[in-house]
Design a protein around this motif. Structure first.
Motif, mmCIF file in Angstrom:
data_model
loop_
_atom_site.group_PDB
_atom_site.id
_atom_site.type_symbol
_atom_site.label_atom_id
_atom_site.label_comp_id
_atom_site.label_asym_id
_atom_site.label_seq_id
_atom_site.Cartn_x
_atom_site.Cartn_y
_atom_site.Cartn_z
ATOM 1 N N HIS A 301 0.751 -1.332 0.228
ATOM 2 C CA HIS A 301 0.102 -0.428 0.223
ATOM 3 C C HIS A 301 1.072 1.063 0.313
ATOM 4 C CE1 HIS A 301 -3.242 2.674 1.235
ATOM 5 N NE2 HIS A 301 -2.463 3.469 1.606
ATOM 6 N N VAL A 302 2.291 1.458 1.087
ATOM 7 C CA VAL A 302 2.615 2.472 1.024
ATOM 8 C C VAL A 302 3.286 2.371 -0.338
ATOM 9 C CG1 VAL A 302 4.844 3.173 1.854
ATOM 10 C CG2 VAL A 302 3.365 2.267 3.636
ATOM 11 N N MET A 303 4.105 1.961 -1.311
ATOM 12 C CA MET A 303 4.586 2.238 -2.039
ATOM 13 C C MET A 303 3.369 2.405 -3.528
ATOM 14 S SD MET A 303 7.146 -1.606 -2.661
ATOM 15 C CE MET A 303 8.034 -2.559 -1.354
ATOM 16 N N GLU A 304 2.440 1.465 -3.674
ATOM 17 C CA GLU A 304 1.210 2.079 -4.587
ATOM 18 C C GLU A 304 1.156 3.664 -3.702
ATOM 19 O OE1 GLU A 304 -1.574 -0.506 -4.016
ATOM 20 O OE2 GLU A 304 -0.430 -1.832 -5.642
ATOM 21 N N ALA A 305 1.474 4.345 -2.974
ATOM 22 C CA ALA A 305 0.764 5.511 -2.184
ATOM 23 C C ALA A 305 2.011 6.589 -2.780
ATOM 24 C CB ALA A 305 -0.020 5.307 -0.765
ATOM 25 N N LYS A 306 3.149 5.963 -2.724
ATOM 26 C CA LYS A 306 3.908 6.951 -2.693
ATOM 27 C C LYS A 306 4.658 6.671 -4.767
ATOM 28 C CE LYS A 306 4.007 8.293 0.541
ATOM 29 N NZ LYS A 306 3.104 10.434 0.917
ATOM 30 N N THR A 309 8.968 1.520 -5.657
ATOM 31 C CA THR A 309 9.207 -0.097 -5.613
ATOM 32 C C THR A 309 9.973 -0.954 -4.584
ATOM 33 O OG1 THR A 309 10.694 -0.117 -7.031
ATOM 34 C CG2 THR A 309 8.845 0.138 -8.362
ATOM 35 N N VAL A 310 10.518 -0.089 -4.181
ATOM 36 C CA VAL A 310 11.825 -0.310 -2.820
ATOM 37 C C VAL A 310 10.811 0.012 -1.606
ATOM 38 C CG1 VAL A 310 13.830 -1.636 -4.188
ATOM 39 C CG2 VAL A 310 12.919 0.471 -3.497
ATOM 40 N N LEU A 311 10.797 -0.812 -0.645
ATOM 41 C CA LEU A 311 10.774 -0.109 1.197
ATOM 42 C C LEU A 311 13.094 -0.613 1.348
ATOM 43 C CD1 LEU A 311 7.539 -0.127 2.030
ATOM 44 C CD2 LEU A 311 8.797 2.173 1.579
ATOM 45 N N PRO A 312 12.799 0.599 2.724
ATOM 46 C CA PRO A 312 13.583 -0.423 2.917
ATOM 47 C C PRO A 312 13.427 -0.962 4.231
ATOM 48 C CG PRO A 312 14.789 2.516 2.361
ATOM 49 C CD PRO A 312 13.132 2.312 2.018
ATOM 50 N N HIS A 325 10.619 -5.344 -2.127
ATOM 51 C CA HIS A 325 11.216 -5.170 -3.700
ATOM 52 C C HIS A 325 9.006 -5.141 -3.374
ATOM 53 C CE1 HIS A 325 10.727 -4.506 -8.287
ATOM 54 N NE2 HIS A 325 11.996 -4.092 -7.589
ATOM 55 N N LEU A 326 8.570 -4.599 -4.374
ATOM 56 C CA LEU A 326 6.823 -4.775 -4.981
ATOM 57 C C LEU A 326 7.216 -6.474 -5.590
ATOM 58 C CD1 LEU A 326 4.074 -3.359 -5.470
ATOM 59 C CD2 LEU A 326 4.979 -2.902 -6.904
ATOM 60 N N HIS A 327 8.167 -6.715 -6.190
ATOM 61 C CA HIS A 327 8.676 -7.822 -6.733
ATOM 62 C C HIS A 327 7.737 -8.971 -5.677
ATOM 63 C CE1 HIS A 327 9.438 -6.117 -11.059
ATOM 64 N NE2 HIS A 327 8.274 -6.084 -10.935
ATOM 65 N N ASP A 328 8.793 -8.788 -4.803
ATOM 66 C CA ASP A 328 9.008 -9.680 -3.648
ATOM 67 C C ASP A 328 7.472 -9.830 -2.869
ATOM 68 O OD1 ASP A 328 11.307 -10.002 -3.820
ATOM 69 O OD2 ASP A 328 11.689 -8.509 -3.045
#
Length: 338
Positions: A301-306, A309-312, A325-328
């Protein structure tokens, strides 16, 4: 000759079967389309009534309508609207004690004149429970004794005899789904909420996946210190899992920033000697991050909103312990193979 005749007969049968099936589907699709076009303010009032209900939604119906009612009740219950199905035949023999004034009854009957359903109306009136009817007959006894009427009036059933409920039950089911989805969206029902009510199913287990189950750590965590260059970032990005990002850390490994593939393209475009630049100068500071205990669905949800494709992934001290990663997440939630 006999073989050729048999093949011809079989071919005609197959063609006939397909034509009949397509006609059934066309009739039922047309019924749903008609209901959608004729939907009026009664639907909106029904939604508001249910949203303000402090009790539960009690769905009732007899025969095929009852079977459709069971599905509607189950869909409502699983999407954030407490609901259960009450068989009208059992209701008149004591099960009406399950119904309270705080509840709402959704009564389903195409004709609106089913004896078992009508038999429970006097008690519901005495209790003071609001009644929403789903019927094809606005002048029926059920409709006349309801607080709100949702019309499901079809031109004809798909049954060639006009006897077996087919198009009418399909349209009723679709209307129930429409109610559930509108309520779901209005309540801001989340994937996490859905997983909460489906813990035993594969979907629930997937939705309950946490970040720590999917994140990359150790050698696959593309981390570099603040005193490194863009060249170092490129090397780390390509040699530590190729996640499309390098995570920049400061004192004690705490997250300081991030450089992504998109950042690199902008750096290469805007600087003459980009590889020698300090990462601290060009990184995105204080990037969005997530904790390892959070749901993977929340990370998505965070990735899609921002639009990233990646988050630390950081611990409670702010240390960059991994990357996701979003793919994960997609692979984890859908069961896709890497």
């Amino acid at each position: 000759m006999i073989r050729e005749m048999k093949e011809l007969t079989e071919s005609r049968c197959v063609t006939g079967y397909l034509e009949q099936a397509k006609e059934v589907l066309r009739i039922e699709a047309e019924a749903v389309k008609t209901i959608a076009e004729e939907l009026d303010d009664s639907f909106a009032r029904a939604v508001e009534l249910i949203l303000n209900c402090s009790g539960r939604i009690v769905v009732t119906g007899m025969g095929k309508s009852g079977l459709i009612g069971r599905k509607i009740a189950a869909t409502l219950a699983s999407t954030g609207t407490p609901s259960f199905f009450l068989h009208p035949g059992e209701a008149v023999h004591g099960d009406l004690g399950m119904v309270t004034p705080s509840d709402i009854v959704i009564a389903i009957s195409s004709s609106g004149e089913v004896d078992e359903v009508l038999a429970i109306l006097p008690t519901l009136k005495i209790i003071g429970t609001p009644i929403i009817s789903i019927t094809g007959n606005r002048d029926s006894s059920l409709a006349q004794n309801s607080d709100l009427v949702l019309m499901v009036q079809v031109e004809k059933e798909a049954c060639p005899l006009g006897l077996a409920p087919t198009a009418s039950t399909t349209a009723t089911l679709a209307l129930g789904d429409a109610l559930a989805v509108v309520l779901l969206k209005t309540r801001n029902f989340t994937p996490e909420d859905f997983a909460l009510y489906h813990p035993g199913g594969s979907l629930g287990r997937k939705l309950l996946l946490t970040v720590d189950k999917l994140m990359h750590t150790g050698e696959m965590n593309p981390v570099i210190p603040l005193d490194k260059t863009v060249k170092d970032a490129v090397i780390v990005m390509t040699s530590h899992g190729n996640h499309g990002a390098a995570v920049i850390v400061g004192e004690r490994g705490r997250l300081a920033g991030i450089i992504t593939d998109g950042d690199l393209r902008r750096i290469l475009k805007n600087h003459d000697n980009p590889l020698t630049l300090p990462v601290e100068r060009v990184m995105t500071r204080n990037p969005r991050s997530i904790g390892p205990e959070k749901l993977a669905a929340e990370a998505m949800h965070v990735m899609e909103a921002k639009n990233i494709t990646v988050l630390p992934v950081i611990d409670t001290e702010g240390v960059a312990i991994g990357i996701i990663h979003l793919h994960d997440i997609i692979k984890g939630l859908t069961g896709m193979k890497p």
